[in-house]
Scaffold this motif. Structure first.
Motif: not given
Length: 618
Positions: A238-252
């Motif tokens: 969640m941390t890595l990919m949201t910081e890369a620009g994805l939304s929380a919903d997209e990662v989860a």
């Protein structure tokens, strides 16, 4: 009838917890309640001998239904799960043939490995004639080629017109090298992760950020440890990919938890319930919608407690493990074949493994009841206790910089290995029982023809040799591995030691100690020569020498050892190793007379047998 039952209940006055405990204390006749009845688990909390309504008051499950946040009672309003099985073959054509074969026999989810000599292009051949709208596809590959595999799988799904119906996963696991070999991922984790996500983003049912905590389970992690680390692993994504620009919903929506199942039946059931609740809270903290907070879980039975010897007992282990996961409401289950730990499963073992799940679903109807454990005083309390301990593990990891940071320092691996060492010691001392291995072995069974040398290759297809890494890595030795090594050493030896039971004196004690001793030395694969009893010590020693005994075990009562042990030791006169079964009060006096070997419930069985092997094997 309802009114009569209510009236009947009114006839009995309530009984308080204090009254229950007072009655139990009386029945214990002075024994300490906590020492006698309270189970001190390895999970960081104690389990009481009974639970009552007040123990679950205020717990979150009481006020929620299945499918409601925080999903402790399940993420769905049904309990259907997918039956997964891995497919094998040396070529893409063989794998495809195998896949079609098992799909025709009840399997709904496939585990496909693109490691070794298999290429991305082989995926099309592997999936030939498989309905991608109905069958879940899960592809395991080297993390370095995950984006290429993801792109090819997405292309095949679109070609089949299955974008909306498809379910599956790509095992992009850049942390695998650190866990298995202590070596970091050679590329940028986030950059490669974004490439994988971009390849699958049009296929909403294709997950690509795995949490493979079954690896921790197979290395001996405790239940709360596996869960806490799995949550930290998920939070890392969640941390890595949201910081890369994805939304929380997209990662989860792309995270998939692949978790192990140990043989601790009720605690494993509670683990999955606790995991859903905790993950929902973590995802919500990242800003996820309720739908994205749902934890998708695949469960796989444990390799840690599988055994080479008496391997059909593995069926009992995998059955209870599968039941735990099924009753807990996971999304899919892989029941490992009973011979998985020493060979590639054959048609028979594969059929039994998948039929274990078919039986639970089609005959026992476990899929017909959602969260059957809901409201159970015991399991609801276990769920709460496991959640509390797992949360401590999670917070400790977060406080130290997160999952990846601790992996790179080797701290995650060290903590799991520490637990693995403790569990191996517990097996060695029989505090943890492996039926057929450290207790009640079939000592005439042979194992050499089954044992296979494990490959020294990395296994990801790169051809790299396994080597000591920059940091500590997981020790994947199964719990039975050290006992199995002793038995295999015995089997390889040109001489199989004979253990003779010199049974004399008190009938009940000599029989009990002969059985104990037979089980003890049988764990090393020695030949056991039992006897119904001798009238004199000399008669027993003469019979032992005539039988060619390498070890003579005196089996009698503690009171009689003071007489029989010195007499037997002197009569044997060094012609075989002499052992006393038990720890009599006169043990120090017997040691002073030169008797060195005593076996009893407090000795380390493994270390003792290693010592005997060193003395006896040729």
């Amino acid at each position: 009838m309802a009114e009569k039952r209510e009236t009947l209940f009114d006839m009995f006055s309530p009984v308080s917890s204090e009254e229950w405990k007072s009655k139990i204390t009386v029945d214990l006749k002075g024994a300490d309640f906590d020492k006698k009845l309270v189970w001190r688990t390895n999970e960081g909390f104690n389990v009481q001998p009974y639970y009552r309504r007040e123990d679950i008051e205020g717990l979150p499950a009481i006020e929620t239904l299945p499918g409601e946040f925080p999903y402790i009672r399940g993420t769905r309003d049904n309990n259907d799960w997918l039956i997964r099985q891995r497919v094998y073959g040396k070529t893409a054509e063989e794998i495809n043939s195998h896949a079609l074969h098992i799909l025709d026999r009840g399997v709904e989810s496939l585990g496909i490995s693109l490691r070794g000599n298999l290429t991305v292009e082989d995926l099309k051949v592997i999936l030939k004639d498989i309905d991608l709208k109905k069958v879940e596809i899960n592809v395991d590959c080297c993390a370095g080629k995950a984006s290429a595999v993801a792109a090819e799988l997405a292309r095949l799904v679109k070609e089949a017109g299955a974008e909306e119906e498809f379910r599956g996963s790509i095992d992009y696991n850049p942390f695998r090298r650190l866990l298995k070999h202590g070596l970091p991922f050679p590329k940028d984790v986030v950059k490669e992760g974004m490439a994988v996500y971009e390849a699958v983003k049009d296929i909403k049912g294709l997950r690509c950020f795995p949490v493979n905590s079954y690896m921790l389970n197979n290395a001996g992690a405790y239940i709360t440890q596996e869960l806490g680390m799995a949550l930290a692993w998920g939070a890392e994504w969640m941390t890595l990919m949201t910081e890369a620009g994805l939304s929380a919903d997209e990662v989860a929506a792309r995270i998939k938890f692949n978790m192990g199942i140990s043989s601790n039946y009720f605690m494993e059931l509670a683990k999955f319930r606790a995991g859903r609740m905790l993950w929902a809270e973590i995802a919500k903290a990242y800003g996820c919608s309720d739908e994205a907070c749902k934890m998708m879980v695949h469960a796989v039975t444990s390799m840690f407690n599988m055994t080479l010897f008496d391997s059909h007992v593995n069926l009992l282990r995998t059955m209870t493990e599968t039941m735990s996961a099924a009753l807990a409401g996971v999304d899919s289950i892989e029941t490992l074949a009973f011979d998985e730990c020493y060979t590639t499963p054959d048609e028979f073992s594969e059929r039994i493994a998948r039929n274990q799940q078919v039986l639970l679903r089609e005959e026992s109807h476990l899929n017909k009841v959602v969260d059957p454990a809901g409201g159970s005083y015991y399991i609801e309390t276990l769920t709460s206790s496991i959640a509390a301990q797992a949360w401590k593990v999670f917070n400790e990891i977060e406080d130290k910089g997160g999952f990846e940071a601790m992996l790179k320092k080797g701290e995650i691996q060290a903590k799991v290995n520490e637990s693995g060492v403790k569990r191996h010691v517990d097996v060695a001392r029989r505090k943890e029982i492996l039926l057929g291995t450290n207790q009640y072995p079939n000592f005439n069974e042979k194992g050499l023809e089954k044992a296979q040398e494990e490959s020294a290759k990395c296994g990801c297809g790169c051809g790299a040799e396994v080597q000591d890494g920059a940091v500590e890595f997981l020790n994947m030795d199964r719990a039975a591995s050290q006992f199995e090594q002793i038995r295999l050493d015995t089997e390889r030896s040109s001489h199989r030691p004979k253990v003779f039971m010199l049974t004399i004196g008190n009938l009940a004690m000599r029989l009990a100690r002969a059985q104990f001793s037979g089980n003890f030395f049988g764990c090393a694969g020695y030949e056991i020569i039992d006897n119904i009893g001798f009238n004199t010590v000399k008669e027993g020693i003469d019979a032992a020498v005539a039988a060619g005994a390498d070890v003579v075990v005196l089996c009698s009562s503690d009171d009689e050892y003071a007489q029989y042990a010195p007499e037997a030791f002197k009569e044997l006169d060094g012609r075989a190793l002499f052992v006393v079964a038990g720890a009599p009060a006169c043990m120090e006096e017997l040691k002073a007379q030169g008797i060195e070997n005593f076996i009893h419930v407090r000795v380390n069985v493994l270390d003792t047998l290693i010592d005997f092997n060193a003395k006896l094997l040729k």
